[in-house]
Scaffold this motif. Structure first.
Motif, mmCIF file in Angstrom:
data_model
loop_
_atom_site.group_PDB
_atom_site.id
_atom_site.type_symbol
_atom_site.label_atom_id
_atom_site.label_comp_id
_atom_site.label_asym_id
_atom_site.label_seq_id
_atom_site.Cartn_x
_atom_site.Cartn_y
_atom_site.Cartn_z
ATOM 1 N N LYS A 155 -4.001 2.409 -4.506
ATOM 2 C CA LYS A 155 -3.653 2.055 -3.136
ATOM 3 C C LYS A 155 -4.780 1.293 -2.460
ATOM 4 N N GLY A 192 0.677 3.719 -3.197
ATOM 5 C CA GLY A 192 0.184 5.078 -3.033
ATOM 6 C C GLY A 192 1.138 6.131 -3.543
ATOM 7 N N GLU A 245 0.823 -1.207 0.000
ATOM 8 C CA GLU A 245 0.000 0.000 0.000
ATOM 9 C C GLU A 245 0.858 1.258 0.000
#
Length: 290
Positions: free
Chosen positions: A262, A254, A250
């Motif tokens: 994400k 992101g 994640e």
């Protein structure tokens, strides 16, 4: 340096996922059921600490009382709601825990002037940063990583050396055989539910200074479930590793991928893991003689 910064941020986030995933795995190993209300246990723990601090208690006292209270609440849920339907199809327990999650969330939002708002939990280390070279870590991230490492060490020692921990391991292998050997299986199941609720409450306390306290913070449990699957649903070390994997994925998704990736990265990892290694990183093949 940016890569290292993202790694540390992903580890801190992954530790939260790991704590919630530990609850999933402990209950599954003990009862072969999945508690989809684990995220709501985390939310209730955070709200309990928030309420206690609002009443004037110091943060550390409020945190200890919240964790202990959630341990008792988890054991009570197992005794009153889960135990009467054990032996029914697993789908029954799954639907029960999903329903309990909705009830907990709805009950909190119905508290006037408190449950429907977003709150900040005042912690002694809020706003502090630790700089090392070009790296900058918030005290909240350091607390998450340190608390997770300490809890994992305590759980390992408890399961490895205490009588209750050894009995839990025996019960998770074969409940019927453990019962015939004189192990109080039902009492241990309540203990496991209480322990998993306490771990979830600790996750809520660690997460609260980062994302605030609100009724929907328990939905984070939907990200911890993939962490348990990736690590192997029957493995406690796998839950920790799976949480770290999801957190790192994640964090990098992101930063490097377009917006929106994400939120789905964890589930993409789960789909890949199920296609490549269905039992997870630490899961093994189980064989039963019929």
């Amino acid at each position: 340096m940016a890569w290292l910064q993202l790694t540390l941020s992903g580890i801190a986030l992954g530790c939260i996922y790991a704590l919630i995933a530990l609850g999933f795995v402990m209950i599954y190993k003990a009862t072969e059921t999945v508690n989809f209300a684990q995220g709501e246990f985390m939310m209730l723990g955070a709200f309990a600490a928030l309420l206690l601090t609002a009443l004037g208690l110091p943060f550390w006292a409020a945190a200890l009382l919240a964790v202990a209270g959630m341990a008792g609440f988890g054991a009570l849920v197992e005794r009153l709601a889960v135990r009467p339907i054990l032996g029914q199809p697993q789908f029954t327990v799954v639907m029960l825990t999903i329903g309990m999650g909705y009830v907990m969330r709805g009950a909190v939002t119905m508290v006037p002037g408190f449950g429907a708002e977003t709150h900040a939990l005042a912690v002694p280390y809020a706003g502090k940063v630790i700089a090392a070279g070009g790296l900058v870590l918030s005290a909240e991230q350091v607390a998450v990583i340190g608390a997770t490492a300490l809890l994992c060490a305590l759980l390992y020692a408890g399961f490895r050396f205490s009588k209750a921990g050894i009995a839990m391991q025996a019960s998770s292998q074969n409940q019927l055989a453990a019962y015939y050997m004189g192990i109080p299986v039902r009492r241990l199941n309540g203990l496991v539910w209480g322990l998993s609720a306490a771990v979830a409450a600790l996750a809520g306390l660690l997460l609260a200074p980062i994302t605030f306290v609100h009724a929907n913070m328990g939905l984070l449990g939907l990200k911890a479930f993939p962490a348990a699957v990736v690590g192997g649903f029957g493995s406690l070390p796998g839950a920790v590793v799976g949480g770290l994997v999801i957190g790192l994925v994640e964090s990098f998704a992101g930063f490097y991928l377009p917006e929106g990736f994400k939120d789905v990265a964890a589930y993409v990892v789960v789909l890949l893991m199920l296609a490549i290694r269905p039992n997870g990183l630490f899961g093994g093949n189980e064989r039963k003689r019929v």
